[in-house]
Structure formats: C-alpha cells, structure tokens
Design a protein around this motif. Sequence first.
Motif, short mmCIF file in Angstrom:
data_model
loop_
_atom_site.label_atom_id
_atom_site.label_comp_id
_atom_site.label_asym_id
_atom_site.label_seq_id
_atom_site.Cartn_x
_atom_site.Cartn_y
_atom_site.Cartn_z
N ILE A 42 12.90 15.57 -29.34
CA ILE A 42 12.62 16.06 -28.00
C ILE A 42 11.41 15.30 -27.49
O ILE A 42 10.34 15.33 -28.11
CB ILE A 42 12.35 17.57 -28.00
CG1 ILE A 42 13.60 18.33 -28.42
CG2 ILE A 42 11.88 18.04 -26.63
CD1 ILE A 42 13.38 19.81 -28.64
N ASN A 43 11.58 14.61 -26.37
CA ASN A 43 10.50 13.81 -25.80
C ASN A 43 10.29 14.24 -24.35
O ASN A 43 11.09 13.91 -23.47
CB ASN A 43 10.83 12.32 -25.87
CG ASN A 43 10.91 11.81 -27.29
OD1 ASN A 43 9.94 11.89 -28.04
ND2 ASN A 43 12.07 11.29 -27.69
N ARG A 44 9.22 14.96 -24.11
CA ARG A 44 8.91 15.43 -22.77
C ARG A 44 8.07 14.39 -22.03
O ARG A 44 7.32 13.63 -22.65
CB ARG A 44 8.14 16.75 -22.84
CG ARG A 44 8.95 17.91 -23.42
CD ARG A 44 8.07 19.07 -23.80
NE ARG A 44 8.84 20.27 -24.12
CZ ARG A 44 8.33 21.34 -24.69
NH1 ARG A 44 7.02 21.36 -25.02
NH2 ARG A 44 9.08 22.41 -24.95
N SER A 45 8.17 14.39 -20.72
CA SER A 45 7.38 13.45 -19.93
C SER A 45 5.92 13.91 -19.88
O SER A 45 5.63 15.10 -20.04
CB SER A 45 7.94 13.34 -18.52
OG SER A 45 7.50 14.41 -17.71
N PRO A 46 4.99 12.99 -19.64
CA PRO A 46 3.57 13.36 -19.57
C PRO A 46 3.15 13.86 -18.20
O PRO A 46 1.96 14.05 -17.95
CB PRO A 46 2.87 12.04 -19.91
CG PRO A 46 3.80 10.99 -19.38
CD PRO A 46 5.19 11.53 -19.59
N ASN A 47 4.11 14.08 -17.30
CA ASN A 47 3.78 14.52 -15.95
C ASN A 47 3.43 16.00 -15.93
O ASN A 47 3.73 16.75 -16.87
CB ASN A 47 4.94 14.24 -15.00
CG ASN A 47 5.20 12.75 -14.85
OD1 ASN A 47 4.40 12.04 -14.27
ND2 ASN A 47 6.31 12.29 -15.38
N GLY A 48 2.84 16.42 -14.81
CA GLY A 48 2.44 17.80 -14.65
C GLY A 48 3.53 18.66 -14.03
O GLY A 48 4.66 18.21 -13.79
#
Length: 483
Positions: A434-440
């Motif tokens: 699982i790779n989530r984006s670093p955005n808010g």
Amino acid sequence: MKNKNKYILSIFAALAFMACDDEIDRLQPFTEGNPDTFFNSVSSFQNGIDGVYRQLWNYYSSPGSGLQGIPDILADNVILVQTGRRSNEVYYDYRYNPNTGGAIPLYWSECYEAVNVANLVIGAIDNLPDGDAKDNILGQALAARAYAHFDLARIFAEIPTQSGNANGSDGIVYVKVEDGDTTDPFAQPARESVASNYAEIIGDLERASGLIADDNGEGRLNRDGVFGILSRVYLYNGDYQKAIDAADQVSTTLANGTELPDVYTDDSSAGIVFELSINTTSEANGNNVGVLYSQSNATSTISEYALDFDFFNSISANDLRRNVIQFVGTNQGNDYNAALKFLGEAGQVNGRVDVKVIRAAEVLLNKAEAQFELGLEADALASLNELRSQRFTPFTAGTEEGAGLEDAIQFNRRVELCLEGHRFFDLKRRGESINRSPNGDIIDGSGTPAEILTLAAGDFRFQLPIPTDETAANPNLSQNDGY
C-alpha cells in the motif's frame, strides 16, 4: 471460538417483516426457539434466511465500521480529514491490535452469527418436502454461509494468491452443521488452513449454484448473485478459468453511464448483482452507513475521509465515474474531495443507502483480470473495453498490452469499485504494497498527509488480529503472527 459453534436457542433469525419493494425492513429475534419445530414451512425457512442477510447487513452497513468502508480506509483511496471526528484513525494508521474495538470484533461476531443461523436452516432443511422451494432455501443458506466464511477468511487470514505459502497458513474455522460442528457448545476447534477454507467456500457456492432460484427479491441472493460471488472467490483462489466461466453465467448487465449515478441514490438497480437492502424510510430501522465517510447538513459536509488527491486527479476528465465518486464538501472554510457514493438517496444527505455488495462491473473486471492472468490478452482487453465503453464519453477503445494492460485493468478496478470495500483486499490478494501519496487532505493537495504512507507487501497487518475474547475462550485458536 467463543460460543460460535453451537445451536443457539436465541436465534437472530426469524419474524422478518418486509417493507415495500421487497426491502428487508427489520428482523425481530425469537427466543427459546427450537429449529426442529420452528422451521416448518417455506415462509418460516425464508424468515430464517432473512436473518442471515440481517447479520451480513450488520457488518457491511455498520455506521462506524462497515465493511463497505474500512478496506478503503486501510488502503490508499482516501485520506483522513483533520476537521472530522478522526473516526477509525486506529485503522487508518495501522495501530489496531487484538483489543481494538469497532471493525475487528464486529466482523468476527457478525460473520459467525450469520454462519450460525445459516447452519440452523441447513440442519432443519429436511423438514421441507423435496422440490424447488426446498432447493431454493438450501441454496440461499449455503451461499450465505459461504460468503460469511469468505469475509472471515479474507479479513483474518491470508488470501491464496497473496504469497507462495498462503495456502498452507492458518485460515479460520469453517463451521458446517453437516460435519457436526454445531452440536457441542464446549468445542474448541483449531484454525484450518487457507486452502481448506477456500475449498469449503467454493464447495458451498458450487452446490448453491445448482439449487438457488433465479430471483428471490431485492436484498437476497439468487443465481446471478452466487455466480457473481464465485467469480470473485475463484479470482482470489487463482482459479482463473473458473472465474471466467462463473462470470459468463451472470446475466445482469452493466449499468450504463446514464444509470450509474442513480445506482448510488437507490433510484436504479441497474448492474446490481447482490445488494444488502435497508429500510431507508425509517429512522428507527435505517442505517446511516455513509457516516463512516462524512456527515452532511444544509450548510456543510464534515468529511471523515476524503478521496486521495493523487488518486482522484488521476481519473480522466471524460470518465463519468468522477462525478459518481466525488463532490466538493466544505467545512471550516476548506474544500475537500468528499465521498459521494454513500451520501444518501436522492435529495438526502443522511448517509442511508443500500450496500452494493457485488455489481456486474466487478464481475466483468474479475473476468478481465482472470483472462490476463491466463495470457488471453485480446480477450482481457475486450472485456476491459466493454466496461470502459459505458464509463467514458467520448469513448475511444484502448489498445494496451502486456504490463500496460494489466495496469489498466487494475486502475479501472480501483476507480469502479472505489469506496465499496475492495481496495485493501485487491492489494492484499495481489501481494502488493500500500503506497499512499504524500499530499494533504484538502482539495488542492495541501493540508495534512497520512502519518503512515506505506504498508509493505507481506506486512503482518494485512491480516487483522483475532479478538482477544475469542483466543482467550479457545486456547486452540491461534493468534495471527505479529500481534
């Protein structure tokens, strides 16, 4: 297990009162019931089966922990919104343990309650004379029992395609009245293997497919539902040709681009293979399933989870699903990519809608993936284009091949099934991280990013822990590694 494998005298099964449009309104328990005497007519047996559906409904549509939402929260489709209540943050941050409340004990208990009631029906089935009605009741009970066990297995154990040794790892306890599993209230069974679980799940479903009726009304399984579930289970088990064959048995057609928005406001049943229906007209008996994602009123939307910035913006502007998935929700002066699918029926923002467990679109995507896995790329592309032709305007047929085709199938699966409880299991069964984006969390990508961005493939947290109460009651019930 803790009292999950005995004949229960207080049965959460009977006296099913049906609302209009065949929706299962509510199910009142009867007490001190004896299955041998209570189950004495087709209608009493159907009441019992409706009790099974009620248990499935309980864990799919729980406002705080529903299985239609937690798998998206565990994965990378959504992001925790800082101005919400921070509900399910322990799951979002992968800090759950055997004592964590909410989803973990809910799924375990409600799945096994569904199994118990299904077994009561199966155990008494010979009270009915042979014929189509008896076959249909038995088919529904077998299919529902299999599906509850399937959810247990994919939540609390590995999935066969997840790793090379998944089949030999610990699965769950498969409870079958035919094997005498429900006769001893003090039994303390050990976990079976994943391979054994899937063999029994498939066995029940295959048997059900030859018994169940073509149409049992809204909110109940039928022949299409069984074959739709089989297409999913075969895919999870790596039985790719069987997944294709099962998908071909499903007659439900795709919802087209015009119909799709109405599916999620319950104005249309287009493309629905099996759903769990609720009484959306009653405050007392309805279930605000969508509040897991947000709570809305006339002036604001308090989002619990918003769509991930990178994910939502990767969806093409001419993809009709963009406007089915997202709306702009505003709270405390910030806009968010709010979740639309569970906002409510037409004109409502109460989060009360039916849960779409399996749709024709998923069945077609199961088929496309299975075709690709067998090296049938032309067939896989044709299946994918069949779906995309109903989702893009204008539509231009894709020409992908190889890795590009595989990526296109998985991306369309992610978009099509977003917010419906698939993403975590899809990554898990494929052995992917699982790779989530670093955005808010705010609509422009600013704001606060996820605390944990990656869950590596093979991490023990892909298997949720068995509740402490269960392992304490049964010393033979081993806990998952890492907990």
